[in-house]
Design a protein around this motif. Sequence first.
Motif, PDB file in Angstrom:
ATOM      1  N   SER A  11       2.737  13.410  -3.228  1.00 53.05           N
ATOM      2  CA  SER A  11       2.754  13.422  -1.762  1.00 53.05           C
ATOM      3  C   SER A  11       4.080  13.972  -1.265  1.00 53.05           C
ATOM      4  O   SER A  11       5.123  13.745  -1.864  1.00 53.05           O
ATOM      5  N   VAL A  62       2.447  13.431   6.387  1.00 62.75           N
ATOM      6  CA  VAL A  62       2.224  13.205   4.956  1.00 62.75           C
ATOM      7  C   VAL A  62       1.191  14.201   4.454  1.00 62.75           C
ATOM      8  O   VAL A  62       0.089  14.299   5.000  1.00 62.75           O
ATOM      9  N   VAL A  99       6.449  14.285   2.343  1.00 62.17           N
ATOM     10  CA  VAL A  99       6.635  13.746   3.695  1.00 62.17           C
ATOM     11  C   VAL A  99       7.639  14.626   4.413  1.00 62.17           C
ATOM     12  O   VAL A  99       8.750  14.844   3.918  1.00 62.17           O
ATOM     13  N   THR A 113       0.105   6.853   0.864  1.00 59.79           N
ATOM     14  CA  THR A 113       1.493   7.166   1.214  1.00 59.79           C
ATOM     15  C   THR A 113       1.757   6.891   2.692  1.00 59.79           C
ATOM     16  O   THR A 113       2.796   6.323   3.050  1.00 59.79           O
TER      17      THR A 113
END
Length: 166
Positions: free
Chosen positions: A107, A137, A109, A55
């Motif tokens: 994931s 992340v 962010v 990611t």
Amino acid sequence: MNAAIPNSSYKCQAKSVSGFTLIELMVTIAVLAIIVSIAAPNVSTQLANQRVKATAATLENALKEAKAESVIRRQNIEVIHDSTANTITLENVSDKVLSTYNINIESTVTITPNTATSVTFQPNKATFNGAQVVYTVCDSNTKATPRQVEVSAIANVSNKLGGTCS
């Protein structure tokens, strides 16, 4: 009439059987089960770290592409992170979508400062208003090591270990 039996002695010949006994198989399976139970948590943490790394690399590539496109097209390019759709979108000044990147659903962010929702690259190889943005992340597995993608005021993009996840 008596039938005579020849003097040749009959010997019992045991056939040699090759293979494993049931106990040997059970011991082997038990040892394998113990090894797998020890290794399983490490594997899940490694997979989570790989998701975070992938990611962060995707985010870094999107930011670098936006920087290059702003110079090539000689116009501002905005990088927008949509946390609900798990996408990163590159748009030009007329809101035309140039590229879209998908982020792994596991994931997360986060952007620092919290007021920033996007970052804009200018053709002069700088960010709009000298904005400095840090993307952190994280992964749904809390044992994963977080990574940070930083954008400096002069539009340098770097990817490194660090940050905290909540």
